[in-house]
Design an enzyme around this catalytic site. Sequence first.
Site, mmCIF file in Angstrom:
data_model
loop_
_atom_site.group_PDB
_atom_site.id
_atom_site.type_symbol
_atom_site.label_atom_id
_atom_site.label_comp_id
_atom_site.label_asym_id
_atom_site.label_seq_id
_atom_site.Cartn_x
_atom_site.Cartn_y
_atom_site.Cartn_z
ATOM 1 C CG ASP A 155 -1.884 -1.104 1.317
ATOM 2 O OD1 ASP A 155 -1.959 -1.874 0.343
ATOM 3 O OD2 ASP A 155 -2.577 -1.220 2.346
ATOM 4 C CG ASP A 241 -3.230 4.632 -0.263
ATOM 5 O OD1 ASP A 241 -2.842 5.779 0.017
ATOM 6 O OD2 ASP A 241 -4.058 3.999 0.424
ATOM 7 C CG HIS A 292 -5.487 -0.289 -1.733
ATOM 8 N ND1 HIS A 292 -5.200 -0.684 -0.450
ATOM 9 C CD2 HIS A 292 -5.211 1.053 -1.783
ATOM 10 C CE1 HIS A 292 -4.788 0.379 0.251
ATOM 11 N NE2 HIS A 292 -4.794 1.439 -0.540
ATOM 12 C CG ASP A 294 -3.924 -5.266 -4.192
ATOM 13 O OD1 ASP A 294 -4.916 -4.666 -3.756
ATOM 14 O OD2 ASP A 294 -2.839 -5.296 -3.589
ATOM 15 C CB CYS A 398 -2.291 -6.389 0.615
ATOM 16 S SG CYS A 398 -3.818 -6.280 -0.297
HETATM 17 N N1 NVA Z 1 -10.475 -2.302 -1.082
HETATM 18 C C1 NVA Z 1 -10.338 -3.444 -1.953
HETATM 19 C C2 NVA Z 1 -8.944 -4.011 -1.927
HETATM 20 C C3 NVA Z 1 -8.471 -4.488 -0.605
HETATM 21 C C4 NVA Z 1 -7.086 -5.047 -0.622
HETATM 22 C C5 NVA Z 1 -11.355 -4.485 -1.591
HETATM 23 O O1 NVA Z 1 -11.712 -4.568 -0.422
HETATM 24 O O2 NVA Z 1 -11.815 -5.224 -2.452
#
Ligand code: NVA
Length: 414
Positions: A155, A241, A292, A294, A398
């Site tokens: 992150d 991030d 994020h 991923d 992550c």
């Molecule tokens: N916020 C995203 C990525 C978490 C690593 C989710 O919850 O799907």
Amino acid sequence: PPRASLRLEDDSPRLNGASLAAAAAATRVNAWTEWGTLREVVVGDAHNAHFPPRSPALRPAINREGGQCFLEPDGSVVEAEGIGALLERSVGWPAGRKAQRTIDAANQQLDNLAAVLRRRGIAVRRPSGGVDWSAPIKTPFFDAPNQYCATCPRDIVATIGNVVLEASMSRRDRYFEVYQYRDMIREIWRADPAMLWKAAPKPSCADRMYNSEWWDLRTEERYAQMRNYSFCITNEEPIFDAADIMRCGKDIFVQLSMTANAAGIEWLARELAPSGVRVHTLRFPYDLAPSHLDCTFVPLRPGLVLTNPERPIAEEDAATFAAAGWRFLDAPQPTNPSRPWASQSSKWLSMNVLSLSPRVVVAEEQEVALHRLLEAEGFEVVKVPFRAVYEFGGSLHCATWDLARDDCCEDFFP
Ligand code: NVA
């Protein structure tokens, strides 16, 4: 440890072996893609982890259906089921340090991942320490009652080629998290004269940087605003991030999200342009709280991205991939969709995988449907237990930060 051998065991037809070897030999820090053969990586840890406090960038909530992982005295990790609703009634969102048995369970699975990677010949580093997560933060612009943890280096810092880039960060309680890695970064920088060490401008994290009403919007109102891609951070200061970034050689893809704004993506584009890197914005219009990349869009090898079936990419952004002949492979529904009660992530941690090469992927051991899909695509799937890490901010992608892969600034989107 030095990378003694640079064998190119993953000679995918689109990779040029000679240029890869040259790039890898020239620099120690080197990672241009998400999939080049992994040589050196950082694995996070959960020591002294604290609950993230409520702030303008995060309104943590208890997952009512969730359970909790504990380390038992005999060394096994057990998962207590369905305690979220009880905790919600009795304590609400807690403050302070997480339970030691929960921290121990996460650390056991993180340590196991480190051991699995080392057994495969990958050099593994762990956070070097220094930050007391219980310490409050006070700056001229904001206060935070405590900090978080060093479980998810992905992150906060990214390797882009020979550059180690510290992200600006969107959350107040994560403002100083990178200091947990500073001794390590300094050591690598001293050892590798070709490494460039950069940090994005630190945002103020003052109240004016956030759009606090966003959290109170009803779902229908969020859908109404969907096309504006307007989230809890404003566009006044560049913010990103590092986990909103995905690297595909010469092209870097960054998600417009509640943790990366257009100004942050613009900053990345200008910063990376002199090295020939093209920065693209990715939008996922049906994700009403994107944060994020991923769990949404995970490049696995040249020409293939693991995608989230509930978060389709915006058509205009998909065009870049279609034009270059890339294929989107929808992840299956998670085999185990439950999340720990304190997890702030979605069930799609199931697709948060770490690539060891264009042919080898590490996935959570319970995600059998994903294993089958990836194996049918020709991948070897390394299965590790990791559910105890979920409430510390993420899964395998992550919790890692790659320092060295066998890859180069190749153009996969000619
Ligand atoms: N916020 C995203 C990525 C978490 C690593 C989710 O919850 O799907």
